[in-house]
Design a protein around this motif. Structure first.
Motif, short mmCIF file in Angstrom:
data_model
loop_
_atom_site.label_atom_id
_atom_site.label_comp_id
_atom_site.label_asym_id
_atom_site.label_seq_id
_atom_site.Cartn_x
_atom_site.Cartn_y
_atom_site.Cartn_z
N MET A 95 23.49 -24.18 -8.01
CA MET A 95 22.56 -23.31 -8.71
C MET A 95 22.05 -22.23 -7.76
SD MET A 95 19.13 -24.41 -10.76
CE MET A 95 17.81 -23.90 -9.66
N THR A 96 22.11 -20.99 -8.19
CA THR A 96 21.65 -19.88 -7.37
C THR A 96 20.13 -19.85 -7.31
OG1 THR A 96 23.55 -18.56 -8.02
CG2 THR A 96 21.68 -17.36 -7.12
N ILE A 97 19.60 -19.57 -6.12
CA ILE A 97 18.16 -19.36 -5.98
C ILE A 97 17.94 -17.86 -5.84
CG2 ILE A 97 16.15 -19.78 -4.53
CD1 ILE A 97 17.48 -22.46 -3.75
N SER A 98 17.17 -17.29 -6.76
CA SER A 98 16.86 -15.86 -6.72
C SER A 98 15.60 -15.64 -5.89
CB SER A 98 16.65 -15.31 -8.13
OG SER A 98 17.86 -15.32 -8.82
N LEU A 99 15.71 -14.76 -4.92
CA LEU A 99 14.59 -14.52 -4.01
C LEU A 99 13.88 -13.21 -4.34
CD1 LEU A 99 16.16 -15.47 -0.55
CD2 LEU A 99 14.94 -16.93 -2.15
N VAL A 100 12.63 -13.12 -3.90
CA VAL A 100 11.89 -11.87 -3.96
C VAL A 100 11.68 -11.38 -2.53
CG1 VAL A 100 10.75 -12.40 -6.14
CG2 VAL A 100 9.66 -13.05 -4.00
N LYS A 101 11.35 -10.11 -2.42
CA LYS A 101 11.15 -9.49 -1.10
C LYS A 101 10.17 -10.30 -0.26
CE LYS A 101 9.95 -4.98 0.82
NZ LYS A 101 9.71 -3.57 0.48
N GLY A 102 10.56 -10.59 0.98
CA GLY A 102 9.70 -11.32 1.90
C GLY A 102 9.85 -12.82 1.84
N GLN A 103 10.63 -13.32 0.89
CA GLN A 103 10.80 -14.77 0.75
C GLN A 103 11.84 -15.29 1.75
OE1 GLN A 103 11.54 -15.85 -3.31
NE2 GLN A 103 11.38 -18.03 -2.94
N LYS A 104 11.59 -16.48 2.27
CA LYS A 104 12.52 -17.12 3.21
C LYS A 104 12.97 -18.45 2.63
CE LYS A 104 10.20 -14.94 7.08
NZ LYS A 104 9.37 -15.06 8.26
N ILE A 105 14.22 -18.83 2.96
CA ILE A 105 14.77 -20.06 2.40
C ILE A 105 15.71 -20.72 3.40
CG2 ILE A 105 16.71 -18.87 1.28
CD1 ILE A 105 16.34 -20.85 -1.06
N ASP A 106 15.72 -22.05 3.40
CA ASP A 106 16.66 -22.80 4.23
C ASP A 106 18.06 -22.67 3.65
OD1 ASP A 106 15.31 -24.20 6.41
OD2 ASP A 106 14.15 -25.15 4.82
N LEU A 107 19.05 -22.44 4.52
CA LEU A 107 20.43 -22.42 4.08
C LEU A 107 21.12 -23.74 4.38
CD1 LEU A 107 21.68 -18.87 5.16
CD2 LEU A 107 21.15 -19.66 2.85
N THR A 108 21.00 -24.22 5.62
CA THR A 108 21.76 -25.40 6.04
C THR A 108 21.02 -26.72 5.82
OG1 THR A 108 20.97 -24.97 8.30
CG2 THR A 108 23.16 -24.18 7.74
N LYS A 109 19.70 -26.70 5.79
CA LYS A 109 18.94 -27.95 5.69
C LYS A 109 19.26 -28.72 4.41
CE LYS A 109 14.38 -29.60 6.99
NZ LYS A 109 12.99 -29.21 7.28
N GLY A 110 19.31 -28.01 3.29
CA GLY A 110 19.58 -28.68 2.02
C GLY A 110 21.04 -28.67 1.62
N ASN A 111 21.89 -28.11 2.48
CA ASN A 111 23.33 -28.05 2.20
C ASN A 111 24.09 -28.68 3.35
OD1 ASN A 111 23.46 -26.31 -0.34
ND2 ASN A 111 22.28 -24.98 1.01
N ALA A 112 24.15 -30.00 3.33
CA ALA A 112 24.82 -30.73 4.42
C ALA A 112 26.27 -30.27 4.55
CB ALA A 112 24.77 -32.22 4.14
N GLY A 113 26.67 -30.01 5.77
CA GLY A 113 28.05 -29.62 6.02
C GLY A 113 28.33 -28.13 5.83
#
Length: 199
Positions: A1-19
């Motif tokens: 599922m795609t996460i849509s971000l707004v300006k200034g938002q930060k998100i983990d890429l690898t933490k919740g996506n093992a491997g």
């Protein structure tokens, strides 16, 4: 599922996506449609505009320490091969990503802490063009192994008068990789001027 971000938002890429070790960063935009008055009435036509996506690899202090750590249409990969550019798209027409950059997170050198994605308009001064002539700009990140879209950031601000965009960055944090949706416009007219911000 795609996460849509707004300006200034930060998100983990690898933490919740093992491997997750390799991502594809897609950047897209469309030329604005303008009305031109002619002999036979008004005609709608797309602006001819050449946007160039580039990548700047920075150290922990946010500085560019090696000239070859700028990946763009004339230098399509970083010295270690961890960042590879798909090449120049000169029109922005059509659906989907206009330019793509592959990033092998597991191969990014230890002295690189931030990977900045920028877009500028080629020859914008002579052509008298700015990002007010571009619409539907976005950056998205896909998992290279299955093409799943992880994150998307639509640049919805008005960038009229701006000739470059600092779109977003992938950066290290506590041993993981994160993404920051920046969406900042600037009046830098070339990739060389953008790079000077980080030297």
């Amino acid at each position: 599922m795609t996460i849509s971000l707004v300006k200034g938002q930060k998100i983990d890429l690898t933490k919740g996506n093992a491997g997750l070790t390799k991502v594809v960063v897609g950047l897209g935009w469309d030329p604005a449609v303008i009305e031109k008055k002619g002999f036979f009435g008004t005609k709608k036509t797309a602006v001819e505009i050449d946007c160039d996506a580039s990548v700047i690899l920075l150290d922990a202090n946010g500085k560019l320490t090696k000239e070859k750590n700028v990946v763009y249409f004339a230098n399509l990969q970083s010295p270690d091969g961890s960042v590879v550019h798909s090449g120049d798209n000169r029109t922005g027409e059509g659906d989907g990503d206009d330019e793509q950059i592959s990033v092998n997170l597991s191969q990014v050198p230890a002295d690189v802490s931030k990977i900045i994605f920028v877009v500028n308009i080629y020859d914008c001064v002579n052509r008298k063009q700015d990002f007010g002539l571009v619409q539907s700009a976005y950056i998205r990140i896909l998992n290279d192994s299955n093409n799943q879209e992880l994150v998307k950031f639509n640049l919805t601000d008005s960038y009229a008068g701006r000739t470059s965009l600092i779109v977003g960055e992938i950066y290290r944090h506590s041993g993981e990789w994160k993404f920051n949706a920046i969406g900042e416009g600037s009046t830098d007219t070339t990739i060389g001027q953008l790079v000077k911000r980080y030297t």
